[in-house]
Design an enzyme around this catalytic site. Structure first.
Site, PDB file in Angstrom:
ATOM      1  N   ASP A 160       0.828  -1.203   0.000  1.00 57.30           N
ATOM      2  CA  ASP A 160       0.000   0.000   0.000  1.00 57.30           C
ATOM      3  C   ASP A 160       0.868   1.261   0.000  1.00 57.30           C
ATOM      4  O   ASP A 160       1.856   1.333   0.729  1.00 57.30           O
ATOM      5  CB  ASP A 160      -0.872  -0.022   1.272  1.00 57.30           C
ATOM      6  CG  ASP A 160      -1.938   1.047   1.263  1.00 57.30           C
ATOM      7  OD1 ASP A 160      -2.864   0.963   0.435  1.00 57.30           O
ATOM      8  OD2 ASP A 160      -1.860   1.975   2.094  1.00 57.30           O
ATOM      9  N   GLU A 169      14.472 -15.443   0.450  1.00 57.62           N
ATOM     10  CA  GLU A 169      14.798 -16.611   1.286  1.00 57.62           C
ATOM     11  C   GLU A 169      13.807 -17.742   1.041  1.00 57.62           C
ATOM     12  O   GLU A 169      14.043 -18.879   1.425  1.00 57.62           O
ATOM     13  CB  GLU A 169      14.712 -16.241   2.777  1.00 57.62           C
ATOM     14  CG  GLU A 169      15.846 -15.366   3.253  1.00 57.62           C
ATOM     15  CD  GLU A 169      15.588 -14.893   4.688  1.00 57.62           C
ATOM     16  OE1 GLU A 169      14.713 -15.472   5.388  1.00 57.62           O
ATOM     17  OE2 GLU A 169      16.256 -13.930   5.097  1.00 57.62           O
TER      18      GLU A 169
END
Ligand code: NOJ
Ligand code: CA
Length: 557
Positions: free
Chosen positions: A214, A263
């Site tokens: 956002d 990751e």
């Protein structure tokens, strides 16, 4: 029209899933209500997965479902790592993710890092702790102006109208770029930074495949002791050094997020909601940053051949610069739905091509009395949708557009929820009209949304747009979406687009790959397809002539 070719990395079998995904935005409170309390919820989403699977979308993006006082439809988050009890529990979230994944649908969650809710424990603590406290350092507090500090520190305005500052009991003021209940965070705080990393990990570990970020162009700010006035701010360029927005240093934050995304296997994705100069969008979309950025240019374009073509050319160039793929959006939870926009008089544009007013705003203000051509708007929406679904990149759909829903204007003032309505009386009606609960069946107390009422009232005409009704009609817009998404999946190869000459200013044609071309007539006049085989079209194609305001996907003869 000249022929320009755009070549971006070809999509191969092992291309990342998001590059050409169809992503469906769920506004959870208005999608489906599983327990009849009038509020859409996560179990509601799970209960309607068949609809999403039949539609054939690759991913679902959920607007915020976190605990929230709902001062901005949930974009005021009180706890980033939980589910609003009115919408369910973390177990419901896990079940929803499991069910979506079982249908091959990825899950994107919304992350709101520029501001928390005023009900967030940090803000509650900041209020209690008082001036100069560490707790206030997580936000942007200042003394007021005027002899007694009773005036806001500056004349800055919030995006929702009125001052961007609110005074607290001990006399200090805090910054809120959006609603009063959305205090801006201080991104110089290491604690703030660390907490969002934790949030990203939290949802990634729970199976979220990606994030929608956002107002990604805010977050970091450079505010010294002496603050500029509104006029001074407005005179400053948005070139990375602006004190409030689109600062270069925000990308340091996203670099740390990227390290976390990577990751995971597959890496988590992110798409930036960034209202910045086009030239700066690639920074957000780069592989070292969030990876993809919304472009809202189609959403702001009129149904016009030159505008659509320019928007595509421009955004494919931008995507090529960042190495990302482009995004295409016709509707979302912040704008008037596109069948309605396309049925209204065109508002006109500024010299630099921006719409003069938000499209549909004056119609909403008129209470829906300005003329609306519902059929024409629907026809143009079908054409625009088939055009956009054929473009290279990701398509973001907003719930209800697959039903051809129009904007709802018939909401009494005392039922409205959007802060933009309350802060701009007589000027802005706000965004509630695209957030009315979906109609699933033509009858029932909330047209199948749930067994109880609908949060925002559904007008009677919505019954004609009910999912069950459209499912039964093979010519319905719902079937057009289903067919287009299925065919797109079969046809997609690389991300190339080649413009083809049409000899007409109001007709746009492009080739995607060998054997797949797309033609849109933006005017009322038909266009002879010259014997091409029609694979799919937004309107019937009698005698090989595509009618006006229509799109066809064709295999040239
Ligand atoms: C953008 C969101 O799309 C909108 O709904 C919200 O009001 C603002 N950001 C503030 O969070
Ligand atoms: Ca409910």
């Amino acid at each position: 029209m000249s022929s320009v070719e755009h070549v971006t990395p070809a999509v191969t079998e092992d291309a990342p899933w998001w590059r050409q995904a169809v992503v469906y935005q769920v506004y959870p409170r208005a999608f489906a209500d599983s327990n009849g309390d009038g509020i859409g919820d996560l179990r509601g989403v799970t209960s309607r997965i068949e609809h999403l699977a039949r539609l054939g979308v690759d991913a679902v993006w959920l607007s915020p479902f976190y605990p929230s006082p709902l001062e901005d439809g949930g974009y005021d988050v009180a706890d980033y790592r939980d589910v609003d009890p009115r919408l369910g529990t973390l177990t419901d979230f896990d079940e929803m993710v499991g069910a979506l994944h079982a249908h091959g649908i990825k899950v994107v969650v919304d992350i709101v890092p520029n501001h928390t809710s005023a009900a967030h424990p940090w803000f509650v603590e900041a209020l209690a702790a008082g001036r100069g406290s560490a707790a206030r350092e997580r936000y942007i507090f200042r003394e007021g102006s005027g002899v007694d500090g009773s005036q806001p520190p500056t004349d800055w305005e919030s995006h929702f109208g009125g001052s961007a500052w609110e005074r607290v009991a001990d006399g200090q003021w805090y910054l809120h770029n959006f609603a009063v209940g959305q205090p801006d965070l201080n991104w110089h705080s290491e604690e703030v930074r660390a907490d969002f990393i934790e949030t990203i990990r939290f949802w990634s570990d729970r199976g979220a495949d990606g994030f929608r970020v956002d107002v990604a162009h805010y977050l970091t700010k450079d505010l010294g002791e002496v603050l500029p006035s509104k006029a001074e701010l407005e005179a400053l360029p948005w070139d990375g050094t602006h004190p409030l927005a689109d600062r270069d240093d925000v990308h340091e934050v996203y670099a740390t997020w990227r390290a976390v995304f990577d990751e995971y296997d597959p890496p988590r994705t992110a798409v930036a909601e960034a209202w910045v100069d086009a030239d700066r969008l690639p920074l957000y979309a780069s592989a070292e940053g969030l990876g993809q950025a919304f472009n809202f240019d189609l959403l702001e374009a009129d149904f016009d051949a030159t505008q659509f073509r320019d928007v595509v050319t421009h955004n494919l160039d931008l995507a090529a610069r960042s190495g990302s793929s482009s995004t295409w959006v016709l509707s979302n939870h912040d704008v008037v739905r596109h069948p309605t926009r396309y049925g209204l008089a065109v508002p006109g544009r500024t010299d630099d091509g921006r719409p003069l007013v938000k499209h549909g705003a004056t119609w909403l203000l008129s209470g829906g009395t300005e003329p609306l051509d519902r059929e024409g708007g629907a026809r143009r929406a079908r054409a625009a949708t088939l055009f956009a679904l054929a473009l290279p990149g990701s398509m973001y759909l907003y719930q209800g557009e697959e039903l051809g829903l129009h904007e709802v204007v018939e909401i009494p003032d005392d039922r409205r929820e959007d802060p933009t309505f309350f802060r701009n009386p007589g000027v802005d009606v706000g965004r509630d009209g695209c957030r009315v609960p979906l109609p699933w069946t033509p009858d029932g107390s909330s047209l199948g949304f749930g067994s109880g009422p609908a949060g925002l009232p559904q007008p009677g005409w919505m019954a004609d747009y009910a999912v069950s009704r459209l499912e039964e009609d093979p010519t319905s817009i719902l079937h057009l979406y289903q067919d287009a998404i299925a065919l797109r999946r079969r046809l997609l190869r690389g991300e190339e687009l080649t413009w083809r000459a049409t000899g007409r200013d109001d007709v746009v044609r492009f080739a995607r790959h060998e054997g797949w071309e797309v033609v849109t007539t933006f005017g009322r006049e038909g266009y002879d397809l010259d014997g091409a085989e029609v694979l799919l079209s937004s309107m019937p194609v009698p005698d090989g002539v595509l009618p006006g305001e229509a799109t066809a996907w064709v295999r040239p003869s």
